[in-house]
Design an enzyme around this catalytic site. Structure first.
Site, PDB file in Angstrom:
ATOM      1  N   SER A 102      -3.598  80.368  17.007  1.00 62.72           N
ATOM      2  CA  SER A 102      -2.636  78.636  16.809  1.00 62.72           C
ATOM      3  C   SER A 102      -2.855  77.895  16.630  1.00 62.72           C
ATOM      4  CB  SER A 102      -4.317  78.655  18.273  1.00 62.72           C
ATOM      5  OG  SER A 102      -3.815  77.682  18.952  1.00 62.72           O
ATOM      6  N   ASP A 242       1.135  73.157  19.539  1.00 59.94           N
ATOM      7  CA  ASP A 242       0.448  74.355  18.526  1.00 59.94           C
ATOM      8  C   ASP A 242       0.880  75.041  17.938  1.00 59.94           C
ATOM      9  OD1 ASP A 242       0.006  75.342  20.856  1.00 59.94           O
ATOM     10  OD2 ASP A 242      -1.696  75.791  20.153  1.00 59.94           O
ATOM     11  N   ASP A 244       1.344  78.101  18.447  1.00 63.30           N
ATOM     12  CA  ASP A 244       1.892  79.175  19.313  1.00 63.30           C
ATOM     13  C   ASP A 244       1.745  78.405  20.485  1.00 63.30           C
ATOM     14  OD1 ASP A 244      -0.980  78.074  20.007  1.00 63.30           O
ATOM     15  OD2 ASP A 244      -0.903  80.513  21.592  1.00 63.30           O
ATOM     16  N   ASP A 246       1.318  76.859  22.633  1.00 62.59           N
ATOM     17  CA  ASP A 246       0.338  76.941  24.448  1.00 62.59           C
ATOM     18  C   ASP A 246      -0.608  75.391  24.990  1.00 62.59           C
ATOM     19  OD1 ASP A 246      -1.673  77.194  22.583  1.00 62.59           O
ATOM     20  OD2 ASP A 246      -2.749  79.106  24.288  1.00 62.59           O
TER      21      ASP A 246
END
Length: 476
Positions: A102, A242, A244, A246
């Site tokens: 992340s 961010d 990734d 999400d």
């Protein structure tokens, strides 16, 4: 493997502790846990995705090897946003593993697991840990070197169609949107979606190396860069995610970055939703805005938000949405508008809050700053102390919670403690109204501080005091 642990969203730790056998072992443990819960007839297929950090391809190879060892057919979705992987896996009712750290630095990475029903629960985490312990203790221990190929799947296309099929083709017509691309796995998707919905997208600052953009604790260099773009360009908004994809980042035409809970409120209003499930770190504006008929507070972490949404649905609540202070939004109920349907997706997503908010800017003819002002959401701020071991954070929080004399003395420079909430960390309300909340990150060795105050200046002052005061205790 000392750094590996389940946090607010998946397993995280140092790359050196995760690569090789640990990635193999935890993926094998996860798939054995999945199989233990199967009732028969379930397809033995598992989907994989990854972010763009340097270690993710190597970790992916170990995970695919574990899938073959477990007797599952591996499907590689490539470098995709976590919600895109989740959507593909849920569609096929198959488990999935996202290789991502992340927003945390490039020397760390992680595995995010999805069961056949969706994002795993805290009970699932315990089951996976038990399976891993058994695998690690086995003689002989399973070999991580076993290879195997994976089929390919275009999860990104289906994820994009989810939004082009719901929003009207001119939903963003006339808007100019800067897309801060850095190393986000959603960087090209955002440009494509803004363009497909009639807006003009300007790619900004694409990076070949990983950039740890945290949508809850912004790096000073990112804040300055966004302000510079806003000052130099003619953007209605600047958006990003961010690593990734999400968690969203949205800034207005002046370069002011919206708080994640404010973005969640705007999305709730834009979609006409009525039930909000959100952690204690979201500000009191969730209640005071009056947008939702029902508000449910939880601990920090998407598993807790998902559990809260399920509980609300079980009690008959409708129009359910979950979101976190970091901006990640979970759609708990299907939305239908103008004959177009958007199915529920109960996992953190950055794309829906970005598009829904921009579409409201366009339809209302009001700038983003004006929409935020209508909420009267007050002033909040958050940041963190980095490289604080979990043990030190835990000792500090425990003392704040249990030792009244210590607590009163600690908060004395800021005010008198009127009430305390220990649901997740230590959240105090001071007698004159401000809020200070300390909690340990579940994903990294960080102590986070969240504040609310009557003015932006007071919130900034209170945050600076909170970080300095906490640092003196945990590092002193």
């Amino acid at each position: 493997m000392d750094s590996l642990k389940f946090g607010t969203s998946g397993l995280r730790g140092l790359v050196r502790d995760l690569t090789g056998w640990p990635s193999f072992g935890y993926t094998l443990a996860f798939l054995r846990h999945v199989r233990a819960g199967d009732t028969g007839g379930a397809e033995q297929m598992v989907f994989f995705g990854r972010d763009l950090r340097a270690s993710s391809p190597e970790i992916l190879r170990a995970c695919i090897a574990a899938a073959h060892h477990a007797g599952f057919r591996a499907v590689d979705c490539g470098a995709v946003p976590t919600p895109a992987l989740a959507l593909a896996a849920m569609h096929h009712r198959c488990p999935a593993v996202m290789i991502t750290g992340s927003h945390i630095p490039d020397d760390r990475n992680g595995l995010k697991f999805y069961s056949r029903a969706g994002e795993i629960t805290k009970d699932d985490e315990a089951g996976i840990a038990a399976q891993f312990a058994a695998i690690a203790a086995a003689t002989p221990r399973p070999d991580a070197a076993a290879g195997g190929q994976a089929a390919a799947s275009d999860a990104m296309a289906a994820f994009a169609e989810r939004y082009t099929g719901f929003f009207v083709p001119d939903a963003l017509a006339g808007l100019s949107v800067g897309v801060f691309q850095h190393s986000s796995v959603a960087r090209d998707l955002l440009v494509d979606l803004v363009t497909a919905l009639g807006g003009t997208a300007a790619p900004l600052a694409r990076s070949d190396s990983f950039v740890p953009v945290d949508t809850e604790a912004h790096r000073p260099e990112d804040v300055k860069q966004i302000c510079d773009w806003a000052a130099a360009g003619d953007f209605d908004a600047i958006v990003s995610t961010d690593g990734d994809g999400d968690r969203p980042l949205v800034a207005d035409a002046q370069g002011t970055i919206l708080r994640g809970d404010v973005l969640g409120l705007l999305t709730t209003r834009a979609l006409g939703l009525r039930t909000i499930v959100t952690p204690v770190t979201s500000s009191s504006a969730i209640e005071s805005s009056g947008i939702a008929e029902k508000v449910v507070r939880t601990k920090v972490g998407s598993p807790f938000v998902i559990a809260g949404m399920a509980e609300a649905a079980g009690e008959g609540a409708e129009g359910i949405v979950g979101f976190e202070a970091n901006g990640g939004l979970l759609l708990g109920s299907a939305v239908t508008r103008d004959g177009r349907s958007l199915p529920a997706l109960p996992t953190r997503d950055s794309v829906l809050p970005i598009l829904a908010t921009l579409a409201m800017v366009r339809s209302r003819g009001t700038g983003l700053k004006g929409l935020v002002a209508e909420l009267n959401a007050g002033h909040a701020a958050a940041h963190r102390l980095q490289e604080v071991p979990q043990g030190q954070s835990a000792a500090f929080l425990r003392r704040l919670c249990e030792d009244r004399a210590f607590r009163d003395d600690f908060f004395a420079p800021a005010g008198t403690v009127a009430s305390l909430d220990a649901l997740d960390g230590v959240r105090v309300i001071l007698s004159d109204g401000p809020v200070v909340h300390f909690r340990a990150s579940g994903n990294a060795p960080e102590l986070r501080c969240y504040v609310e105050a009557g003015s932006e200046a007071k919130a900034a002052e209170l945050l600076a005091w909170g970080l300095a005061a906490a640092e003196a205790k945990v590092r002193g």
